[in-house]
Motif scaffolding. Structure first.
Motif, PDB file in Angstrom:
ATOM      1  N   VAL A 161     -13.252  24.810 -20.053  1.00 25.79           N
ATOM      2  CA  VAL A 161     -13.761  25.816 -19.123  1.00 25.79           C
ATOM      3  C   VAL A 161     -13.386  27.187 -19.643  1.00 25.79           C
ATOM      4  O   VAL A 161     -12.212  27.509 -19.814  1.00 25.79           O
ATOM      5  N   ALA A 173     -18.212  24.425 -19.728  1.00 24.55           N
ATOM      6  CA  ALA A 173     -18.290  25.040 -18.412  1.00 24.55           C
ATOM      7  C   ALA A 173     -17.798  26.484 -18.479  1.00 24.55           C
ATOM      8  O   ALA A 173     -17.117  26.885 -19.426  1.00 24.55           O
ATOM      9  N   GLU A 318     -11.225  27.538  -9.374  1.00 24.07           N
ATOM     10  CA  GLU A 318     -12.479  26.853  -9.720  1.00 24.07           C
ATOM     11  C   GLU A 318     -12.372  26.167 -11.080  1.00 24.07           C
ATOM     12  O   GLU A 318     -12.837  25.037 -11.258  1.00 24.07           O
ATOM     13  N   ILE A 322     -12.731  22.102 -11.817  1.00 24.44           N
ATOM     14  CA  ILE A 322     -13.648  21.473 -12.765  1.00 24.44           C
ATOM     15  C   ILE A 322     -12.886  20.513 -13.674  1.00 24.44           C
ATOM     16  O   ILE A 322     -13.267  19.356 -13.854  1.00 24.44           O
ATOM     17  N   ARG A 326     -13.445  16.485 -13.591  1.00 23.67           N
ATOM     18  CA  ARG A 326     -13.946  15.798 -14.775  1.00 23.67           C
ATOM     19  C   ARG A 326     -12.924  14.790 -15.293  1.00 23.67           C
ATOM     20  O   ARG A 326     -13.278  13.775 -15.896  1.00 23.67           O
ATOM     21  N   ILE A 331     -16.320  14.188 -11.140  1.00 25.46           N
ATOM     22  CA  ILE A 331     -17.446  14.987 -11.647  1.00 25.46           C
ATOM     23  C   ILE A 331     -17.827  14.369 -12.991  1.00 25.46           C
ATOM     24  O   ILE A 331     -16.959  14.130 -13.832  1.00 25.46           O
ATOM     25  N   SER A 334     -21.375  17.899 -17.206  1.00 27.77           N
ATOM     26  CA  SER A 334     -20.579  18.936 -17.853  1.00 27.77           C
ATOM     27  C   SER A 334     -21.389  20.227 -17.847  1.00 27.77           C
ATOM     28  O   SER A 334     -22.517  20.272 -17.340  1.00 27.77           O
ATOM     29  N   GLN A 336     -20.899  23.050 -16.207  1.00 27.72           N
ATOM     30  CA  GLN A 336     -21.103  23.780 -14.949  1.00 27.72           C
ATOM     31  C   GLN A 336     -20.865  25.274 -15.176  1.00 27.72           C
ATOM     32  O   GLN A 336     -20.142  25.674 -16.077  1.00 27.72           O
TER      33      GLN A 336
END
Lengths: 354, 354
Positions: A161, A173, A318, A322, A326, A331, A334, A336
DNA sequence: CATGGCTGTGTTATCGCTAACCTCTCCGAT
DNA sequence: ATCGGAGAGGTTAGCGATAACACAGCCATG
C-alpha cells in the motif's frame, strides 16, 4: 533423545542456565511432545484442558519465550508489516503510525518501521532489508520509487500500500490525498478571499514529491486566475518554526506588496504567524497566511492558522485495514485505491470572502 | 533434486513466477553450490573473483532477496535491537531514535521500535513480542518495569540498556540523566533569580516516572529554601500547546500572586509563554517561566523559553554504542552507567540574578 | 459388533540458511 | 621430491519451530 548435549552451565546458581529455552525444554518439563506444547502456546487444535494447564504452567515457570524466527520459518508466516516512511521527526509520520497501530493492534500483525530520510537509495536499502524479513505486507510513503524498489515490491508477492499521495501510478493499493488538488484548492480559496500578491515558502527538498505536487497544483490554479507567485523561498535544516519566522521576515522585507503567504507546512506557517503577530502585522486583513497538514499544534497558537488537513491518521488506518484484510483473506482483490479529501480549515488567518 | 515441485505458474508471463526465490535458485542459475552463494552474499570466506561475479550477477538478475528468517535461525544471529519507548508523538523519543540510528547505521544492527503508551502491561506485551525475535540487545526507556518484564530482560541473555533516567536500580547498563537532579537544579535557579511564588504545571501521568521525579526533586529543593509550590495543575490528552495556554490562564486567574511557572515539558511551557505574551504579562520580570527538554521548537518562539536540555540524542547514541560494542565483542563488561548532565538553558524567561 | 467419526496426541519431514568440517588443487619452502 | 598451508569450493547436519499425517482411544450408529 539419546544424546544429551553438554551445556555450559552458568556459574551463577541463581541464573537459570544460559542456554536459551526451546520448545523441547517445555515439553520435557511438562511430559508431553513438543507438538502439543506448540499447540497449547498457539491455541490451535484440540488439547485437553488438563494438558493445556500443565503446559502453560511449565512454560511460565521456565519463563519460556517462543522463538518467532523458527516459527516463522516453519510456517512461512511472518506477522510483520513493513512501514517505510521518509522521516520520523516530522510530526506527520508519527500520526500515520498511530493510525496504523490502532488497526493492527486488533490483528496478529505488527508494524516495523524503516526511515528513508527522503533518499531513494536509502529507501532501496531499507526496503531490501525489510523484505528480507519476508513481511506480510508493505506500507510505503509516496508513489515515486526507484526502478529497483518497484521491482522488489512487485516481486515480493505481498500486499503493498502506497500512502499519502494518490497522484501517480500505484504498484498495488494506494491510500492518500491528491496533493496537487490540495494545492489547487488552497489557491482558489486564497484568491476567492481577495488576495492577489502571493508568496510561497517551502522546504528545499527536490525529493519531497508531495510538497512539489502541492506547489504545482497551487501555481497551476493561480495561473488559471491570471496570478503568478510573486516571491518564493525554500529552506532546509534547522528548526522549522524558527525558519518560518526568519524567512517570513526576509520575504516581507524584500517584497513589500505581498498580501498572502502560503507555507508548505504548518510548522513554518506557525513560525511565520508568530513573526507577523510580533511585527504588528494585521492578519488576516493586511496579510493572509496558510499552511498545510492540520497538525494539532496549531490549536495552541494565538491565532488559528488556515490549513488543509491531510488526514494522516485516517490514511494510516485505511492502509493498515487493507493489509490486514488481504492478509487474513477477508479481502481478495488487490489494487484498491482510497482517495481521501483534504479539508480546508480556514482558521483565522484567511479573510472571509464576502 | 530429483523431484520437482509443482509450482502454480503465474498467468502473467511477465511476472517471473510466484514461488519465492531461495539460495538454491541462485545456486542453480550460477552453477555453484548454495554454500558458495551464501558466502558471496555475505562476503565471507574465500571465493574467487570470477565466481563472486557470476553469483552476484545471477542474484541480481533473479532479483533474489535473502531470507533473514532462515539466516537468523541457522546462525542464531539476529541483528536487531529492540527499542522500547512509551510514545512516539512526544518529540523527545523521535530524537532518541535519531541518536540510536546514527550509531547503528555504521553497524550491521538495526533498531526495531515498540511503543508502550506508558502502560506497564503494554510494556510487558511489547517486550515479550520483541524478545521472541531474539534481538541482539534491548534499549528500553525508564528504570521502572513490572517484575515480569524485569525477569524477561534478565533471562534474555542479551545486553539491556535502560535509558533516559538514572535514578534507580538498573537491570544492566543505563544511560540518562537524573531527573530528580534536573528538578532540583531548576528549582535552585528559579529561587536564585529571586522568584518566590511558584506554580507547577504538568501531565497527569502517574506512570511517567521521569516527570514525577523531576517534580519531586523540584519540590524538595524548594523546601530546602523554605518555599512550597503555591499552585499546581495537571492535564492529560489534547494538544500540549493549547493545554499549556489554557492551564496558564486558569492558574494565573486563580492564584494572582504567582511569579513563576515551572512546566513539566517545553510544549506546554511554550503554550504558557504564548498566553503570557498575548495577555501582556511582563516576562520575565513579573512572571518567570521554564520548561523541560530543550526541544528545537523553542528556537522559533518569540522569546526563548528557559529549559533544561535532556540530551536525548546523546542518550540514544550512547545506548546504541553500548549495544553495538557488546554485540561485536569490543566491550566485554556489562552494567555500564552513563549519567549525562542536564544543562540549564536560561533563555529569556528567567530573570538574570544580579 | 463392525464401521465411522471425533478427540487428543505423537511422528516425520521440511522451512531456507549457515557452521563446521572436508576435499582438492596449487605453490613455495625445505 | 616432500610437506605445509592457503585458497576455492563442496557436503552434512542442524537451528527451533510447524504442517501434515498417523494413530490410539472412545462414543454413537445401524
Amino acid at each position: 533423545m539419546t544424546d544429551k548435549k553438554i551445556i555450559p552451565m552458568s556459574d551463577d546458581i541463581a541464573t537459570p542456565a544460559r542456554r536459551p529455552l526451546t520448545l523441547r525444554d517445555v515439553s520435557e518439563a511438562s511430559g508431553v511432545s513438543e507438538m502439543t506444547v506448540s499447540r497449547v502456546l498457539r491455541n490451535r487444535g484440540d488439547v485437553s484442558v488438563a494438558t493445556r494447564e500443565k503446559v502453560l504452567k511449565a512454560a511460565k515457570t521456565l519463563g519460556y519465550v517462543p522463538n518467532k524466527i523458527a516459527g516463522a520459518l516453519a510456517s512461512s508466516r511472518v506477522n510483520l508489516v513493513a512501514v517505510i516512511i521518509p522521516s520520523m521527526s516530522n510530526m506527520v509520520f508519527p500520526e500515520v503510525m498511530t493510525g496504523i497501530s490502532e488497526v493492527l493492534d486488533d490483528t496478529p500483525l505488527q508494524p516495523v518501521v524503516g526511515v528513508t530520510n527522503y533518499l531513494p537509495e536509502k529507501e532501496e536499502e531499507v526496503l531490501f532489508e525489510m523484505l528480507s524479513w519476508r513481511p506480510s505486507g508493505v506500507i510505503i510513503a509516496g508513489l515515486e520509487h526507484s526502478d529497483a524498489s518497484r521491482a522488489m515490491l512487485q516481486a515480493a508477492g505481498v500486499p503493498v500500500v502506497e500512502i499519502m499521495d494518490v497522484d501517480g501510478e500505484p504498484i498495488d493499493a494506494v491510500v492518500g490525498i491528491s496533493h496537487r488538488r490540495a494545492g489547487r484548492e488552497m489557491a482558489r480559496a486564497i484568491v476567492k478571499s481577495g488576495y492577489q500578491n502571493i508568496g510561497f515558502l517551502g522546504t528545499k527538498m527536490p525529493l519531497d514529491h508531495r510538497a512539489r505536487k502541492r506547489f504545482e497544483g497551487f501555481t497551476e490554479a493561480l495561473a488559471k486566475e491570471g496570478i503568478e507567485v510573486m516571491d518564493q523561498e525554500f529552506y532546509s535544516g534547522g528548526s522549522a518554526l524558527a525558519k518560518g519566522r526568519e524567512m517570513t521576515e526576509a520575504m516581507l522585507k524584500r517584497s513589500e506588496d505581498l498580501d498572502f503567504l502560503y507555507y508548505s507546512n504548518d510548522m513554518i506557517g506557525a513560525g511565520g504567524l508568530l513573526y507577523c503577530l510580533d511585527a504588528g502585522i494585521n492578519v488576516p486583513s493586511d496579510l493572509g497566511l496558510a499552511g498545510f497538514n492540520g497538525v494539532e499544534l496549531l490549536d495552541g497558537l494565538p491565532r488559528k492558522l488556515a490549513t488543509m488537513d491531510s488526514g494522516r491518521k485516517e490514511i494510516g488506518r485505511e492502509a493498515a485495514r487493507i493489509i490486514a484484510g488481504r492478509t487474513d483473506g477477508s479481502i481478495t482483490e488487490s489494487g484498491q485505491r482510497i482517495e481521501l479529501t483534504p479539508k480546508l480549515e480556514p482558521g483565522e488567518t484567511l479573510r472571509r470572502y464576502r
